[in-house]
Design an enzyme around this catalytic site. Structure first.
Site, PDB file in Angstrom:
ATOM      1  N   GLU A 192      -0.306  51.509 -39.850  1.00  0.00           N
ATOM      2  CA  GLU A 192      -1.123  52.475 -40.592  1.00  0.00           C
ATOM      3  C   GLU A 192      -1.492  53.707 -39.753  1.00  0.00           C
ATOM      4  OE1 GLU A 192      -3.344  49.600 -43.838  1.00  0.00           O
ATOM      5  OE2 GLU A 192      -4.481  50.227 -42.075  1.00  0.00           O
ATOM      6  N   GLU A 343       1.627  45.353 -46.800  1.00  0.00           N
ATOM      7  CA  GLU A 343       0.345  44.660 -46.935  1.00  0.00           C
ATOM      8  C   GLU A 343      -0.119  44.833 -48.377  1.00  0.00           C
ATOM      9  OE1 GLU A 343      -2.660  45.838 -44.139  1.00  0.00           O
ATOM     10  OE2 GLU A 343      -1.292  45.787 -42.415  1.00  0.00           O
TER      11      GLU A 343
END
Length: 702
Positions: A192, A343
């Site tokens: 991320e 995710e």
């Protein structure tokens, strides 16, 4: 490599800043490659002819004798992939230069015994404590000049010349150990990407970038109109580099430079992996920010990757089908091919204002919506709650006791269904005759000067997206700087910046027979964030045969056509005799009364339309319905309210996925007899309960 060697530092710094310069220059940004849906460097491998389901697993947090039970429970719910390693730097390199990768290799090989493939995450999101203690300069400096401390994540500097060789070394060691393991199918770079740094190395790189971009300060001063407020620079080091709100031209270039820093940071690790790993192992990264984040250009980030991945979370509340579906379509558009959700939320999170649980069945609906929009891999975050740490309260599939939580049974069902659907879904992808254009520089410039506190660019895009999605099983959201030849209708809701290349491409699209719809603020700026000397839509004004006379931020709704406009309205004038007024304002604010709100013109074989107001949903539906008809786009079959229709095609197959996002059962009449993939048999109609899902194959009567 020893990062204390200053000569090596210099070479690393020069090489990496140089690569960032090449990758981040706006004039050098390449158009998106035309790629067949679902194709990638590794997609020819048989292992990618399936859907993948799994989770993020952290074996380093648990005794090794527990690993087999974890993998057994994964296999039992239908998992065929797991992600490991992305936060484990201190376990792989406990002290500088002392590596322990044996446990990682053992975990990979043990997973193979349970038919579970592995994605390796590089651990560069969380540098170990020995490093931040010994080399505090690797710690990020935020926009206020504060250096972060150890103990969280994302506390590193993407520009620091110590951190890049340290990162490359650990990734090289991992690739040497795992790059030829047959059970490793791919790699995820970091985790991320989020925060840039404003440390001295980053500032030096910024100055070098500007010198390469402009050549002289005179050219920079001219491009940014620095005579305004006496901002003129006489020395390169006078140019600010921080997060303060400043000259829009400076802020736009800073976004491009930061994008280049991320690309170079990522490329550093890609090169390390490629030097040692099998070519069949893919490389991706999981981008967060709920898809729409725009701290950097995500098209540029994805160019060096095999396919795009993102992290799909709801947070507070429940799934918003249009917004979440459009997020998937945005991600698919980063590479113009299928993607992974690296995710996904297993029921609830821990970071939302209210971290509520999804409804029963909603976790399953989320998974199938991702697949319907082009996901080929779905991994839950996380497998098991850690006993301590910042995210111990986050949703998971197992509890801290190692036993299944209530959501486990739902994941079992997802696994069973994905296994059934793999033979028909493998090799398929969403295909659409319609595209929405999304452009990061345009988003940045509107964010810099929104002119109305409620001007929400994502909301504007969704205003156009919703009626398009209601009509079609698939809608593309793609880069404004890419090819358009496969589309019949293209919508640009917020294309504030128009470059000469974009102008030429859009003009050619229209003249060749395409229908182009421009939203408000289109063509207002150039590549340097300067106002175009020609009124909106700037370089497309001649093609339109009309222009915007004045824009208005609205403090009250105004009448337009049969509906209303809020927040934003523009006064348009037709300049060519064949330009038609499509919508007019009614009683408005005095300035707009009776004036044109939308213009349209046929040019060559196609049409260009400019809509200058943010109009209500009913009026937008009429506008889009007419545009689809005019562009010759056939609608897919109708479905009831709350039911989402998604389509995937390929390998001679046509797949329909239906999800009932509502709380009441819905019946759907099918346009032809279809095979029910999940339940078996053929159907002419299906009934979907709350959060119900159907996966159907067309063409069963042939």
């Amino acid at each position: 490599m020893n990062p204390r060697n200053s000569r090596q530092f210099g070479r690393w710094k020069a090489a990496l800043i140089g690569s960032a310069l090449l990758l981040a220059l706006p004039s050098a940004m390449p158009a998106a490659a035309t790629t067949a849906p679902g194709a990638s460097a590794a997609s020819g491998q048989e292992q990618f002819r399936k859907l993948y389901l799994g989770s993020a697993w952290y074996p380093e947090q648990w005794p090794e004798e527990r690993w087999a039970e974890d993998l057994r429970l994964m296999q039992a719910h239908g998992a065929n992939v797991v992600r490991i390693g992305e936060f484990a730097w201190s376990a792989m390199e406990p002290t500088e230069g002392a590596y322990d990768l044996g446990w990682l290799v053992r975990a990979v090989r043990l997973a193979a015994k349970y038919d579970i493939k592995v994605v390796i995450g590089t651990p560069t999101d969380t540098p170990p404590a020995w490093m931040t203690q010994k080399y505090p300069e690797v710690l990020r400096i935020d926009g206020d000049g504060k250096r972060l401390g150890h103990g969280g994540r994302r506390q590193f500097s993407i520009s620091d010349p110590h951190y890049r060789p340290l990162s490359r070394e650990i990734v090289s060691r991992m690739a040497q150990a795992l790059g030829h393991e047959p059970n490793v199918i791919g790699w995820q770079i970091g985790n991320e990407y989020t925060d840039e740094s404003y440390d001295p190395a980053a500032k030096a790189g910024w100055i070098d970038w500007l010198k390469d971009r402009y050549g002289t300060l005179d050219k920079l001063n001219d491009a940014w109109t620095t005579q305004y407020w006496s901002q003129t620079y006489s020395d390169w080091n006078q140019v600010p580099f921080n997060t303060e709100k400043g000259n829009p031209g400076l802020m736009l270039e800073q976004k491009r430079y930061i994008t280049g820093q991320w690309v170079a940071f990522q490329k550093n690790q890609i090169d390390a992996i490629r030097a040692h790993a099998l070519p069949a192992q893919f490389i991706t990264t999981n981008l967060g920010g709920l898809g729409w984040a725009n701290r950097f250009d995500r098209y540029a980030i994805n160019r060096d990757l095999d396919f795009a991945s993102w992290d799909n979370y709801v947070g507070t509340g429940h799934l918003q089908p249009y917004r979440n579906g459009a997020s998937h379509d945005l991600v698919r558009g980063w590479k113009r091919k299928n993607f992974w959700v690296m995710e996904i939320q297993p029921g609830f999170v821990n970071w939302a204002p209210v971290s509520n649980m999804l409804y029963p069945g909603e976790t399953r609906a989320m998974a199938w919506q991702a697949i319907g929009h082009g996901a080929d891999g779905i991994l839950y975050w996380q497998w098991r709650n850690a006993l301590n740490g910042q995210e111990t309260m986050h949703g998971s599939i197992l509890g801290p006791d190692g036993k299944p939580l209530p959501v486990y049974d739902e994941v079992v069902r997802i696994g069973r269904e994905m296994a059934r659907a793999t033979p028909v879904l493998a090799g398929t992808a969403p295909v659409s005759p319609v595209a929405i254009l999304q452009d990061y520089p345009s988003r940045w410039t509107i964010d810099f000067q929104p002119h109305h506190k409620d001007y929400d660019q994502i909301g504007v895009l969704l205003d156009y997206y919703a009626p398009l999605k209601d009509a079609l099983g698939s809608v593309d959201i793609v880069e404004a700087d890419g090819p358009l030849d496969r589309y019949k209708l293209v919508v640009a809701p917020n294309l504030a910046i128009l470059t000469p290349d974009m102008t030429a491409r859009l003009s050619a699209f229209v003249k060749a027979g395409g229908h182009l719809i421009l939203g408000p603020r289109s063509g207002q700026r150039d590549a340097y964030d300067r106002l175009q000397p020609r009124r909106q839509p700037g370089p497309l004004a001649d093609l339109l045969g009309g222009q915007v006379e004045q824009f208005y931020a609205l403090d009250e709704p105004v009448a337009v056509g049969t509906g209303t406009a809020r927040i934003w309205a523009e006064d348009l004038t037709a300049k060519a005799p064949d330009t038609q007024v499509l919508l007019r304002y009614g009683k408005a604010n005095g300035w707009l009364d009776g004036h044109a709100a939308a213009l349209t013109r046929q040019v060559g074989k196609g049409r260009i339309t400019y809509v200058g107001a943010l109009i209500d949903p009913d009026l937008m539906k009429t506008l889009i319905d007419d545009a689809l008809k005019g562009a010759g786009v056939a609608r897919d079959f109708a479905v009831p309210a709350d039911v989402e229709l998604m389509t995937r095609q390929g390998d001679g197959r046509s797949i329909v996925i239906l999800i009932n996002h509502g709380k009441e059962a819905r019946s759907v009449t099918l346009p032809e007899t279809m095979t029910d993939i999940l339940e078996g048999g053929t159907k002419q109609a299906v009934t979907l309960g709350a959060e119900g899902v159907a996966v159907l194959q067309r063409g069963t009567d042939k």
